[in-house]
Scaffold this motif. Structure first.
Motif, mmCIF file in Angstrom:
data_model
loop_
_atom_site.group_PDB
_atom_site.id
_atom_site.type_symbol
_atom_site.label_atom_id
_atom_site.label_comp_id
_atom_site.label_asym_id
_atom_site.label_seq_id
_atom_site.Cartn_x
_atom_site.Cartn_y
_atom_site.Cartn_z
ATOM 1 N N PRO A 162 -9.393 -11.757 -7.159
ATOM 2 C CA PRO A 162 -10.806 -11.932 -7.471
ATOM 3 C C PRO A 162 -11.373 -13.203 -6.824
ATOM 4 N N ILE A 163 -12.602 -13.088 -6.326
ATOM 5 C CA ILE A 163 -13.372 -14.228 -5.829
ATOM 6 C C ILE A 163 -14.481 -14.494 -6.841
ATOM 7 N N VAL A 164 -14.502 -15.698 -7.393
ATOM 8 C CA VAL A 164 -15.453 -16.054 -8.441
ATOM 9 C C VAL A 164 -16.468 -17.048 -7.885
ATOM 10 N N TRP A 165 -17.726 -16.845 -8.214
ATOM 11 C CA TRP A 165 -18.810 -17.751 -7.805
ATOM 12 C C TRP A 165 -19.504 -18.264 -9.058
ATOM 13 N N ASP A 166 -19.620 -19.594 -9.186
ATOM 14 C CA ASP A 166 -20.254 -20.182 -10.368
ATOM 15 C C ASP A 166 -21.589 -20.846 -10.056
ATOM 16 N N GLY A 167 -22.126 -20.592 -8.857
ATOM 17 C CA GLY A 167 -23.400 -21.176 -8.464
ATOM 18 C C GLY A 167 -23.252 -22.412 -7.607
ATOM 19 N N ARG A 168 -22.030 -22.917 -7.515
ATOM 20 C CA ARG A 168 -21.767 -24.101 -6.701
ATOM 21 C C ARG A 168 -20.442 -23.993 -5.952
ATOM 22 N N ALA A 220 -17.405 -7.757 -14.293
ATOM 23 C CA ALA A 220 -17.078 -6.913 -13.137
ATOM 24 C C ALA A 220 -15.867 -6.070 -13.480
ATOM 25 N N TYR A 221 -15.812 -4.879 -12.886
ATOM 26 C CA TYR A 221 -14.681 -3.979 -13.087
ATOM 27 C C TYR A 221 -14.041 -3.667 -11.744
ATOM 28 N N HIS A 222 -12.687 -3.650 -11.732
ATOM 29 C CA HIS A 222 -11.965 -3.197 -10.545
ATOM 30 C C HIS A 222 -10.565 -2.738 -10.940
ATOM 31 N N ASP A 223 -10.235 -1.515 -10.574
ATOM 32 C CA ASP A 223 -8.866 -1.004 -10.618
ATOM 33 C C ASP A 223 -8.185 -1.240 -11.975
ATOM 34 N N GLY A 224 -8.856 -0.802 -13.039
ATOM 35 C CA GLY A 224 -8.248 -0.892 -14.366
ATOM 36 C C GLY A 224 -8.394 -2.229 -15.053
ATOM 37 N N THR A 225 -9.113 -3.175 -14.444
ATOM 38 C CA THR A 225 -9.289 -4.505 -15.036
ATOM 39 C C THR A 225 -10.768 -4.822 -15.186
#
Length: 281
Positions: free
Chosen positions: A226-232, A173-178
């Motif tokens: 950032p909000i990360v989702w790993d499937g669980r 994912a890309y956001h604001d230079g990162t």
């Protein structure tokens, strides 16, 4: 499916259907020359798709404002096509006025969406289990060949490559230079791909690594984090240093989606078909 203004377009078999989202009325059925396998890149009434035969095609479906074409053009037009090396499974990405495409055999190709003029071309060593992303001027690729790339579209050459020990299968994912990318043996990495980093020679340098996250993707940005989702489990990550701020286990949830990537509502899709909305606050 994709939406342009008040119109919803959907591809099924070698056809494109146009519907009015307010009334639900079917406005047109446009035949297409082949079955497409990817979501499109859309610009000014043109849609660029990948196909299982390796052809990238541009279908003119509407006016520049996105409305269905009037008769006698209402069946749509194949504007142009290119046959590339390998099936196209990864979704094309919009890079300025261009579409960027990566095939399963590793061909990288950039093309002007409206004119069909081919631009840069390159090659990587493998296909992708992810889709490329863009900051509007460059294309970023996380590949099964164990590398993260940043491509410059006019020449097609890569500006930067980060080699890893692992095939990369989690969506970047890309956001604001990162650029956020998960490397199983390292964790979630935030790469600095800002213009300032390019000007100072630090393009692609690591801002931070979050070793707790060895699987998953950034699905949203909430108040800068950032909000990360790993499937669980969903993780909130500190945007400054990569620390895990909080975690929430979502039992019975098979997917977590964002209405808007930045500060939008989150939608949890249950494994029994239920839909749960989490509002941003």
């Amino acid at each position: 499916d994709f939406r342009v203004g008040e119109y919803l377009y959907s591809c099924a078999r070698p056809e494109m259907f146009a519907m009015d989202i307010n009334s639900g009325n079917l406005l047109s059925r446009q035949p297409m020359p082949v079955v497409v396998t990817t979501p499109p890149v859309v610009s000014n009434g043109h849609a660029v798709f990948g196909t299982p035969t390796g052809e990238v095609i541009c279908h003119r479906f509407g006016t520049r404002a996105g409305a269905p074409l009037p008769p006698p053009l209402d069946e749509g037009i194949k504007a142009w096509g290119y046959l590339l090396d390998g099936a196209i499974v990864a979704a094309p990405v919009k890079v300025g006025d261009l579409a960027g495409i990566v095939t399963e055999k590793g061909e990288v190709f950039f093309v002007d969406i409206l004119t069909g003029s081919g631009r840069g071309t390159s090659r990587i060593s493998g296909g992708m289990d992810t889709n490329p992303v863009s900051d509007g001027t460059r294309m970023f690729v996380a590949s099964r060949d164990q590398s993260v790339y940043a491509f410059e579209p006019d020449s097609g050459t890569y500006l930067w490559r980060y080699r890893t020990p692992d095939p990369l299968t989690d969506q970047p994912a890309y956001h604001d230079g990162t650029l956020y990318c998960t490397v199983p043996s390292e964790g979630l990495i935030a790469f600095d791909v800002s213009q300032d980093a390019r000007d100072t020679g630090r393009f692609g340098a690591k801002r931070w690594t979050s070793p707790t996250i060895n699987h998953g993707e950034v699905v949203a940005i909430q108040n800068g984090d950032p909000i990360v989702w790993d499937g669980r489990t969903a993780y909130r990550i500190d945007t400054n240093n990569g620390d895990v701020i909080s975690t929430v286990e979502l039992a019975g949830v098979k997917d977590l989606l964002a209405g808007e990537f930045v500060n939008g509502d989150l939608y949890a899709v249950g494994d029994r078909g239920q839909l749960i909305k989490f509002q941003s606050r």
